[in-house]
Design a protein around this motif. Sequence first.
Motif, PDB file in Angstrom:
ATOM      1  N   VAL A 188       0.873  -1.208   0.002  1.00  0.00           N
ATOM      2  CA  VAL A 188      -0.143  -0.042  -0.041  1.00  0.00           C
ATOM      3  C   VAL A 188       0.867   1.104  -0.004  1.00  0.00           C
ATOM      4  CG1 VAL A 188      -1.704   1.324   1.142  1.00  0.00           C
ATOM      5  CG2 VAL A 188      -1.944  -1.211   0.956  1.00  0.00           C
ATOM      6  N   ALA A 189       1.896   1.385   0.865  1.00  0.00           N
ATOM      7  CA  ALA A 189       2.871   2.391   0.937  1.00  0.00           C
ATOM      8  C   ALA A 189       3.499   2.732  -0.400  1.00  0.00           C
ATOM      9  CB  ALA A 189       3.841   2.279   2.021  1.00  0.00           C
ATOM     10  N   LEU A 190       3.907   1.536  -1.202  1.00  0.00           N
ATOM     11  CA  LEU A 190       4.673   1.809  -2.444  1.00  0.00           C
ATOM     12  C   LEU A 190       3.426   2.386  -3.469  1.00  0.00           C
ATOM     13  CD1 LEU A 190       6.983  -1.086  -2.718  1.00  0.00           C
ATOM     14  CD2 LEU A 190       7.574   1.138  -2.540  1.00  0.00           C
ATOM     15  N   ALA A 191       2.446   1.741  -3.374  1.00  0.00           N
ATOM     16  CA  ALA A 191       1.308   2.200  -4.321  1.00  0.00           C
ATOM     17  C   ALA A 191       1.030   3.605  -4.160  1.00  0.00           C
ATOM     18  CB  ALA A 191      -0.025   1.216  -4.211  1.00  0.00           C
ATOM     19  N   ILE A 192       0.842   4.295  -2.956  1.00  0.00           N
ATOM     20  CA  ILE A 192       0.628   5.523  -2.936  1.00  0.00           C
ATOM     21  C   ILE A 192       1.711   6.361  -3.301  1.00  0.00           C
ATOM     22  CG2 ILE A 192       0.392   7.078  -0.844  1.00  0.00           C
ATOM     23  CD1 ILE A 192      -1.072   5.194   0.896  1.00  0.00           C
ATOM     24  N   ASN A 193       2.959   6.170  -2.857  1.00  0.00           N
ATOM     25  CA  ASN A 193       4.183   6.933  -3.693  1.00  0.00           C
ATOM     26  C   ASN A 193       4.178   6.875  -5.085  1.00  0.00           C
ATOM     27  OD1 ASN A 193       7.268   6.125  -4.528  1.00  0.00           O
ATOM     28  ND2 ASN A 193       7.151   7.939  -3.251  1.00  0.00           N
ATOM     29  N   CYS A 194       3.853   5.807  -5.702  1.00  0.00           N
ATOM     30  CA  CYS A 194       3.842   5.711  -7.241  1.00  0.00           C
ATOM     31  C   CYS A 194       2.633   6.621  -7.840  1.00  0.00           C
ATOM     32  CB  CYS A 194       3.545   4.391  -7.707  1.00  0.00           C
ATOM     33  SG  CYS A 194       4.953   3.252  -7.294  1.00  0.00           S
ATOM     34  N   VAL A 195       1.639   6.383  -7.316  1.00  0.00           N
ATOM     35  CA  VAL A 195       0.569   7.120  -7.919  1.00  0.00           C
ATOM     36  C   VAL A 195       0.569   8.841  -7.633  1.00  0.00           C
ATOM     37  CG1 VAL A 195      -2.172   7.699  -7.582  1.00  0.00           C
ATOM     38  CG2 VAL A 195      -1.308   5.324  -7.448  1.00  0.00           C
ATOM     39  N   PHE A 196       1.022   9.039  -6.484  1.00  0.00           N
ATOM     40  CA  PHE A 196       0.778  10.553  -6.509  1.00  0.00           C
ATOM     41  C   PHE A 196       2.350  11.165  -6.834  1.00  0.00           C
ATOM     42  CE2 PHE A 196      -1.964   9.394  -3.129  1.00  0.00           C
ATOM     43  CZ  PHE A 196      -3.137  10.124  -3.584  1.00  0.00           C
ATOM     44  N   ALA A 197       3.345  10.332  -7.084  1.00  0.00           N
ATOM     45  CA  ALA A 197       4.718  10.981  -7.639  1.00  0.00           C
ATOM     46  C   ALA A 197       4.266  11.093  -9.323  1.00  0.00           C
ATOM     47  CB  ALA A 197       5.543   9.835  -7.523  1.00  0.00           C
ATOM     48  N   PHE A 198       3.479  10.208  -9.479  1.00  0.00           N
ATOM     49  CA  PHE A 198       3.000  10.281 -11.168  1.00  0.00           C
ATOM     50  C   PHE A 198       2.121  11.548 -11.420  1.00  0.00           C
ATOM     51  CE2 PHE A 198      -0.494   9.504 -14.294  1.00  0.00           C
ATOM     52  CZ  PHE A 198       0.607   9.278 -15.615  1.00  0.00           C
ATOM     53  N   LEU A 199       1.157  11.641 -10.224  1.00  0.00           N
ATOM     54  CA  LEU A 199       0.352  13.010 -10.379  1.00  0.00           C
ATOM     55  C   LEU A 199       1.184  14.334 -10.428  1.00  0.00           C
ATOM     56  CD1 LEU A 199      -2.686  11.739  -8.545  1.00  0.00           C
ATOM     57  CD2 LEU A 199      -2.366  11.879 -10.814  1.00  0.00           C
ATOM     58  N   SER A 200       2.043  14.171  -9.221  1.00  0.00           N
ATOM     59  CA  SER A 200       2.877  15.329  -9.170  1.00  0.00           C
ATOM     60  C   SER A 200       3.770  15.843 -10.354  1.00  0.00           C
ATOM     61  CB  SER A 200       3.892  15.221  -7.972  1.00  0.00           C
ATOM     62  OG  SER A 200       4.992  14.441  -8.335  1.00  0.00           O
ATOM     63  N   GLY A 219       3.828   7.796   1.632  1.00  0.00           N
ATOM     64  CA  GLY A 219       3.950   6.619   1.043  1.00  0.00           C
ATOM     65  C   GLY A 219       5.337   5.981   1.358  1.00  0.00           C
ATOM     66  N   ILE A 220       6.253   6.589   0.625  1.00  0.00           N
ATOM     67  CA  ILE A 220       7.562   6.141   0.576  1.00  0.00           C
ATOM     68  C   ILE A 220       8.218   6.259   2.049  1.00  0.00           C
ATOM     69  CG2 ILE A 220       8.849   8.299   0.304  1.00  0.00           C
ATOM     70  CD1 ILE A 220       9.463   5.028  -1.598  1.00  0.00           C
ATOM     71  N   GLY A 221       7.681   6.918   3.092  1.00  0.00           N
ATOM     72  CA  GLY A 221       8.144   6.925   4.492  1.00  0.00           C
ATOM     73  C   GLY A 221       8.153   5.647   5.046  1.00  0.00           C
ATOM     74  N   GLY A 222       7.209   4.866   4.512  1.00  0.00           N
ATOM     75  CA  GLY A 222       7.167   3.677   5.215  1.00  0.00           C
ATOM     76  C   GLY A 222       7.975   2.723   4.997  1.00  0.00           C
ATOM     77  N   ALA A 292      10.602   7.714 -10.202  1.00  0.00           N
ATOM     78  CA  ALA A 292       9.383   6.762  -9.420  1.00  0.00           C
ATOM     79  C   ALA A 292       9.744   5.210  -9.988  1.00  0.00           C
ATOM     80  CB  ALA A 292       8.078   7.385  -9.901  1.00  0.00           C
ATOM     81  N   LEU A 293      10.631   5.122 -11.168  1.00  0.00           N
ATOM     82  CA  LEU A 293      10.723   3.833 -11.442  1.00  0.00           C
ATOM     83  C   LEU A 293      10.904   2.593 -10.504  1.00  0.00           C
ATOM     84  CD1 LEU A 293      12.216   4.544 -15.091  1.00  0.00           C
ATOM     85  CD2 LEU A 293       9.739   3.762 -14.490  1.00  0.00           C
ATOM     86  N   PRO A 294      11.998   2.832  -9.489  1.00  0.00           N
ATOM     87  CA  PRO A 294      12.348   1.981  -8.696  1.00  0.00           C
ATOM     88  C   PRO A 294      11.490   1.670  -7.802  1.00  0.00           C
ATOM     89  CG  PRO A 294      13.902   3.613  -8.633  1.00  0.00           C
ATOM     90  CD  PRO A 294      12.890   4.187  -9.389  1.00  0.00           C
ATOM     91  N   ALA A 295      10.401   2.424  -7.281  1.00  0.00           N
ATOM     92  CA  ALA A 295       9.175   2.126  -6.623  1.00  0.00           C
ATOM     93  C   ALA A 295       8.273   1.173  -7.317  1.00  0.00           C
ATOM     94  CB  ALA A 295       8.549   3.613  -6.010  1.00  0.00           C
ATOM     95  N   ILE A 296       8.081   1.558  -8.690  1.00  0.00           N
ATOM     96  CA  ILE A 296       7.180   1.010  -9.599  1.00  0.00           C
ATOM     97  C   ILE A 296       7.724  -0.738  -9.555  1.00  0.00           C
ATOM     98  CG2 ILE A 296       6.285   0.547 -11.809  1.00  0.00           C
ATOM     99  CD1 ILE A 296       6.301   3.692 -11.970  1.00  0.00           C
ATOM    100  N   ALA A 297       8.915  -0.639  -9.755  1.00  0.00           N
ATOM    101  CA  ALA A 297       9.570  -2.031  -9.989  1.00  0.00           C
ATOM    102  C   ALA A 297       9.683  -2.947  -8.634  1.00  0.00           C
ATOM    103  CB  ALA A 297      10.979  -1.952 -10.280  1.00  0.00           C
ATOM    104  N   SER A 298       9.773  -2.202  -7.415  1.00  0.00           N
ATOM    105  CA  SER A 298       9.610  -2.939  -6.359  1.00  0.00           C
ATOM    106  C   SER A 298       8.087  -3.249  -6.022  1.00  0.00           C
ATOM    107  CB  SER A 298      10.101  -2.222  -5.245  1.00  0.00           C
ATOM    108  OG  SER A 298       9.975  -2.633  -4.008  1.00  0.00           O
ATOM    109  N   LEU A 299       7.270  -2.360  -6.392  1.00  0.00           N
ATOM    110  CA  LEU A 299       5.986  -2.784  -6.341  1.00  0.00           C
ATOM    111  C   LEU A 299       5.609  -4.033  -7.100  1.00  0.00           C
ATOM    112  CD1 LEU A 299       3.104  -1.965  -5.100  1.00  0.00           C
ATOM    113  CD2 LEU A 299       2.786  -0.370  -6.973  1.00  0.00           C
TER     114      LEU A 299
END
Length: 690
Positions: A188-200, A219-222, A292-299
């Motif tokens: 969930v934390a990585l998904a939140i980071n990916c979604v809002f990094a994309f929107l930003s 998101g990424i803080g977790g 944001a690619l590392p977070a997406i790959a990890s997700l």
Amino acid sequence: MEMKRHATRKGVDSYGSYGEGGGGYDYQADYPSQEEDAASDVTEGHDEEDQMYEGEYQGIPHPDETTFGLLPAVVCIGKSLLGSGSRGAGSVISELEELSQQYEEIMEDCGHGKFQWTLFIVLGLALMADGVECFVVSFALPSAEKDLCLSNADKGMLGLIVFLSMMAGAFLWGGLADKVGRRRCLLVALAINCVFAFLSSFAQGYGFFLFFRLLSGIGIGGTVPIVYSYFSEFLQMDKRGEHLSWLCMFWMVGGIYASFTAWGIIPRYGWGFSMGTEFQFHSWRVFILVAALPAIASLVGLTFMPESPRFLLENAKHDEAWMILKQVHDTNWRAKGQPEKVFTVTHIKAPKTAEDEFIEIQSATGTPVQRWAVRSLTLCKLVLRNVASLLSAELRFATLFMAIIWFCMAFSYYGLSVWFPDMIKHLQYEENLSKVFHKERVENFHFNFSLENQIHKEGEYIHDKFISIEIKSVKFEDSLFEDCRFEDIRSTDTVFENCTIRSTVFYNTDLWEEKFIDCTMENTSFEHNKLGCHLDTVEENDVLIYLVSFLGSLAVLPGNIISALFMEKIGRVKIIGGSMLISAGCTFFLFLSSSQSAIIALQCLFCGVSVAAWNGIEVVTVELYPTSKRATAFGVLNALCKLAAVLGSSIFASFVGITKAVPILLSFTALVCGGLVALKLPDTREKVLQ
């Protein structure tokens, strides 16, 4: 209350059957007979009583047995849970200690191999995403400040929000991971980071950009508190320190990745597109997407990974844990060319806690909305109670010592990490402003050439024209402008301070009110001002800043390798204390930082030495706390780390260009204090994870 005692007793009896004849689980040195193996394959860790439904298996009454009497039972159990005393505490502690030793032996039987290395890569990418997040805004800001028309206050808030959001995310996700699960919270934390990094990256206004980066940071803080807790629970004792240290390298890789991609993308202004004047997508926005690619790959990778079996056993989910441990065992031994090796564990004793029963019974009461509200409230209470338990008699001194070490290390490290590049910018500024014009008088002159890196003091400009030029890094002090015309002007880092401006016209310029500081305006007009902020088509970004960050991240590599190789041999305590004390000594070399090259060299030295302390701190934090509090403790301490980072970076930056003594003395004092406290920590090398 009777119902609670009955449920608890039933759960203990049910799980006690797993330990019959073996004290908790049967660990067979030789392969089982064919009949035993077949039975194990069929049951796969299930209780012998095949007719027992799942709730009864966990010591919970069947829903059909309770109707109107269920709600009072929930209230009764809730009161007992929230105000429980010491009844049964000794048996629970004994069961947990027994489980810890059993689990360590199971992990030794599973071995270290393909499964752990696969998880290592997946979790490493998540840690890499955390490292990238710390650099994204600072790298994009020089371009974003013009694209979004940011004032100095806006830029300061944007930089501050990164660490504040990561602080909140560490506390939130760390606490939830101990109650909901490591894998689920990390997903969930990585998904939140990916979604809002994309929107930003598509946000056209400062408000939306700030909001999206805030949620992205939460998101990424977790990642940090969950990743280390998660990975440690798949490692056997003699591998734990070394492989957690190798995992730390991914944070360094994140810094290198962010520096390299920013260097390669942001200065390429043409890497973007626009749709009229309302929508601009410049190269710095491309960089945010790539970051944001590392977070997406990890997700994506995490969707194929199982939950921590240690967490599942802690929450009495025996069957799921058994299946995952079997998966780990079979994956490793097949990869080693021994597929015939059988997973010989048949029974594991998993304790049952009252709070699990409380939550499960609630799931059968009220409407769906009521159930969700009650479960959420109960979960919040349990998380906060878990946080408060970090100050219990057993953990009070460990928490206090670790809080001091985390705070001192983060205060110095992040403070100096900001001070180094700011000092380089200051030295560049002093070098660039070598052209000083004092009391010059210019009349009837047409400035048709750009003005760069200049200071004009007490000058007089009469009937002059400044037409179609760029004014970059220019400062006018105590000067007079009379009957002048500024037309089609583009400016960067240009200010007018304490000037008198009379009968002057500013036409189609980007010279706004904030660029005139304590100036007197007499009969002056501003016509057709340039609307919005615009990036220059020429390269504006100082590649030296990217290079400094790149070298600082790369300098961590030797320290990472050394600390990983010697974490088990020297010990965590000596590595933390030694690294922090040596880093404190290195800070005195900062008095010699009189040039850009000297600052870069000292930054590399400090980062290379201090990284060993970071590795040791993270390993010890994992090992000091029991499974039920590990992620919570890591989250609280990591949140404290981010708070120290905010304080350190703010304090150190305020002394740039004023004095070096204060930042040096502050960092030296903090590192010595943290290092001495670290030497008082217990040695956890031979400690079984509780």
